[in-house]
Structures are given as C-alpha cells and as structure tokens.
Design an enzyme around this catalytic site. Sequence first.
Site, PDB file in Angstrom:
ATOM      1  N   TYR A 156       0.845  -1.211   0.000  1.00  0.00           N
ATOM      2  CA  TYR A 156       0.000   0.000   0.000  1.00  0.00           C
ATOM      3  C   TYR A 156       0.880   1.262   0.000  1.00  0.00           C
ATOM      4  O   TYR A 156       0.628   2.211  -0.760  1.00  0.00           O
ATOM      5  CB  TYR A 156      -0.897  -0.058   1.238  1.00  0.00           C
ATOM      6  N   LYS A 160       0.934   4.086  -2.894  1.00  0.00           N
ATOM      7  CA  LYS A 160       0.536   5.463  -2.573  1.00  0.00           C
ATOM      8  C   LYS A 160       1.681   6.452  -2.791  1.00  0.00           C
ATOM      9  O   LYS A 160       1.459   7.604  -3.182  1.00  0.00           O
ATOM     10  CB  LYS A 160       0.002   5.532  -1.137  1.00  0.00           C
TER      11      LYS A 160
HETATM   12  P1  NAP Z   1     -13.343   1.959   1.209  1.00  0.00           P
HETATM   13  O1  NAP Z   1     -14.418   2.477   2.086  1.00  0.00           O
HETATM   14  O2  NAP Z   1     -12.805   0.582   1.452  1.00  0.00           O
HETATM   15  O3  NAP Z   1     -13.813   2.112  -0.304  1.00  0.00           O
HETATM   16  C1  NAP Z   1     -12.973   1.713  -1.337  1.00  0.00           C
HETATM   17  C2  NAP Z   1     -13.585   2.156  -2.638  1.00  0.00           C
HETATM   18  O4  NAP Z   1     -12.711   1.794  -3.700  1.00  0.00           O
HETATM   19  C3  NAP Z   1     -14.928   1.486  -2.878  1.00  0.00           C
HETATM   20  O5  NAP Z   1     -15.829   2.441  -3.399  1.00  0.00           O
HETATM   21  C4  NAP Z   1     -14.588   0.443  -3.922  1.00  0.00           C
HETATM   22  O6  NAP Z   1     -15.643   0.179  -4.828  1.00  0.00           O
HETATM   23  C5  NAP Z   1     -13.474   1.130  -4.672  1.00  0.00           C
HETATM   24  N1  NAP Z   1     -12.687   0.156  -5.428  1.00  0.00           N
HETATM   25  C6  NAP Z   1     -11.860  -0.799  -4.952  1.00  0.00           C
HETATM   26  N2  NAP Z   1     -11.335  -1.496  -5.959  1.00  0.00           N
HETATM   27  C7  NAP Z   1     -11.852  -0.964  -7.097  1.00  0.00           C
HETATM   28  C8  NAP Z   1     -11.677  -1.249  -8.476  1.00  0.00           C
HETATM   29  N3  NAP Z   1     -10.865  -2.225  -8.882  1.00  0.00           N
HETATM   30  N4  NAP Z   1     -12.344  -0.511  -9.383  1.00  0.00           N
HETATM   31  C9  NAP Z   1     -13.176   0.495  -8.978  1.00  0.00           C
HETATM   32  N5  NAP Z   1     -13.371   0.807  -7.692  1.00  0.00           N
HETATM   33  C10 NAP Z   1     -12.717   0.078  -6.765  1.00  0.00           C
HETATM   34  O7  NAP Z   1     -12.073   2.893   1.281  1.00  0.00           O
HETATM   35  P2  NAP Z   1     -11.958   4.474   1.481  1.00  0.00           P
HETATM   36  O8  NAP Z   1     -11.463   4.704   2.846  1.00  0.00           O
HETATM   37  O9  NAP Z   1     -13.159   5.169   1.009  1.00  0.00           O
HETATM   38  O10 NAP Z   1     -10.742   4.746   0.506  1.00  0.00           O
HETATM   39  C11 NAP Z   1     -10.846   5.546  -0.663  1.00  0.00           C
HETATM   40  C12 NAP Z   1      -9.457   5.979  -1.069  1.00  0.00           C
HETATM   41  O11 NAP Z   1      -8.887   6.745  -0.013  1.00  0.00           O
HETATM   42  C13 NAP Z   1      -8.503   4.797  -1.288  1.00  0.00           C
HETATM   43  O12 NAP Z   1      -7.649   5.081  -2.377  1.00  0.00           O
HETATM   44  C14 NAP Z   1      -7.720   4.748  -0.001  1.00  0.00           C
HETATM   45  O13 NAP Z   1      -6.461   4.156  -0.160  1.00  0.00           O
HETATM   46  C15 NAP Z   1      -7.630   6.232   0.347  1.00  0.00           C
HETATM   47  N6  NAP Z   1      -7.339   6.513   1.755  1.00  0.00           N
HETATM   48  C16 NAP Z   1      -8.212   6.136   2.727  1.00  0.00           C
HETATM   49  C17 NAP Z   1      -7.903   6.415   4.048  1.00  0.00           C
HETATM   50  C18 NAP Z   1      -8.808   6.025   5.193  1.00  0.00           C
HETATM   51  O14 NAP Z   1      -8.394   6.120   6.353  1.00  0.00           O
HETATM   52  N7  NAP Z   1     -10.037   5.641   4.964  1.00  0.00           N
HETATM   53  C19 NAP Z   1      -6.710   7.077   4.358  1.00  0.00           C
HETATM   54  C20 NAP Z   1      -5.865   7.459   3.339  1.00  0.00           C
HETATM   55  C21 NAP Z   1      -6.187   7.168   2.023  1.00  0.00           C
HETATM   56  P3  NAP Z   1     -16.487  -1.197  -4.803  1.00  0.00           P
HETATM   57  O15 NAP Z   1     -17.054  -1.332  -3.427  1.00  0.00           O
HETATM   58  O16 NAP Z   1     -17.506  -0.976  -5.866  1.00  0.00           O
HETATM   59  O17 NAP Z   1     -15.512  -2.297  -5.135  1.00  0.00           O
END
Ligand code: NAP
Length: 248
Positions: A156, A160
Amino acid sequence: MSSLEGSVAVVTGAGRGLGRAIAEELASGGARVVVNYSRSKEPAEELVEKLAERGHEAIAMQADVSDKEQASRLIGDVLERFGRLDILVNNAGINIDKTMKKLEMEEWDKVVQVDLNSCYYTVKAALPHFMEQSSGKIINISSFVGQMGNFGQANYAAAKAGIIGFTKTAALELARYNVTVNAICPGFVQTDMLAGVPENVVNERILPRIPLGRVGTPQEIGKAVRYLVVDGDYITGQTLNINGGIYM
Ligand code: NAP
C-alpha cells in the site's frame, strides 16, 4: 474553474467511503457526476437516486479500474454520454495489510494494480480529451502512508508513494494543456477501510498519534477536492495533506 456548474466529473470507487463523499460534494456544487463502482452496485445506484432527489445529475457506471480495458471503457463511455470530461478523481483503492514476511507476491501485485496502475489507466484514457479540451482537473487520492511508510503496509505504501511521483510527472506534462494534477494524502478517515481496524487499536494506537485527536471525515476530503477543482487553477503537482497532523 470558477464554478462546477455544467462540468462533468468522474469519481472512481464512489459507491462508498471517500469516493461517495467526493461525488456528493462535487454534485452539490453543480457538477454532473459519474459514480464509478466495481462491486458496490446498490450503494452506487442509491447514491445516484439520492443526488437526483436533490436535483443533481448523476449516473452510476460499473468498471474495475484496475483492468486497463475497463478503465479505458469507463472514460470512453463518459465522453460518449456527456461529450466532455472536466474532473477526474482517482479514488479507488484497497489494502491487504501484512508484514513482508507473510505478504504473498499476488497480494503485492493486487494492491499496486488497484491503487496505482488504475490511476495511469484512467489518465491515459482521458489524456487525448483533456489535451483537446485544453482544460481539466485530475486529483489522485494517495495517503499519508505513502509519505511516511507504515508497518505491515509495504504494498500500500509503495502504491501510494507511486501516486505522488505520478502526480508530479503528469502535472509537468499536462501543464501546457491547462490541466492541473494534484494528490491528496488523507490521514485516517472514518470509512469501511478503517472499520476493518479493531476498536482498541484505533483508541490505543491510532488516536494518540493524531495531534488533532480524532480521525477525519469523508466530507473533509470531499471539501478539499472541491477546493482544488474550483479554487485551484494555479495549484498543480502538489500534495495536499489532510491528516489531523499525523504527518507534517
Ligand atoms: P473503502 O471504504 O474501502 O472504499 C474503497 C472504494 O474503492 C470502494 O468504493 C470500492 O468500490 C473502490 N474500489 C476498490 N477497488 C476498485 C476497483 N478495482 N475498481 C473500482 N473501484 C474500486 O475505502 P476508502 O477509505 O473510502 O478509501 C478511498 C481511497 O482513499 C482509497 O484510495 C484509499 O487508499 C484512500 N485513503 C483512505 C484512508 C482512510 O483512512 N479511509 C486514508 C488514506 C487514504 P467497490 O465497493 O464498488 O468495489
């Protein structure tokens, strides 16, 4: 871009989590939003309905953006449907957390494929259009983990960190076409991704590391995306940290 009114935005992985909040924020400003999803069909369609009830135009489009053909088809379908694309938010992401000792090669590949390669696939597909249009905003969602590393997240963190290098290079190459490219590095944000972490770990090991003493909300990331799009015409190649101070 002084207003979102009439613009077309694609947010990858927008059925839930940060992507959903970003899509809602852009729609509330007047953008026509493509809610991309991979598996979360129902949540994506429910979001589209919710936005329609508020008078916003949105559409759900399925595509696994880690697959180059599907990513390319997604952008093609958007252009066919709306005739333009103004904002591309590469938000889709997954994590498979294990120390390197336990991490399988396939688990490395999978995370890099979804979190990093997908960004290249969508940008590559949208490039000719952005160049012809001579405008565009690309925002890639990275993470503070890409800046500081994190135990058990080699795959990851690498993906990133790669997003940050990709963002700067794309910003350099696209500036002449009036296209800005920026990355956002969220800290811990309350979504399903964080819900996978046991509560005691959040309370005892995560919260004490965050100077502001709380995790972020998806809406706080959505607002930053809107800021970069609407007020960020002179901002490119940057990494915006929204992390409560966990990494400075
Ligand atoms: P999440 O709740 O687990 O949601 C992940 C999202 O990514 C879902 O909408 C999922 O869609 C989509 N996704 C995964 N694989 C995919 C693919 N192959 N094609 C299209 N969509 C895909 O995670 P989140 O926290 O919202 O994370 C969103 C972004 O923020 C990510 O890039 C993550 O690394 C980043 N981020 C999150 C955090 C945190 O603390 N939450 C911190 C830093 C960065 P489906 O359900 O339709 O598969």
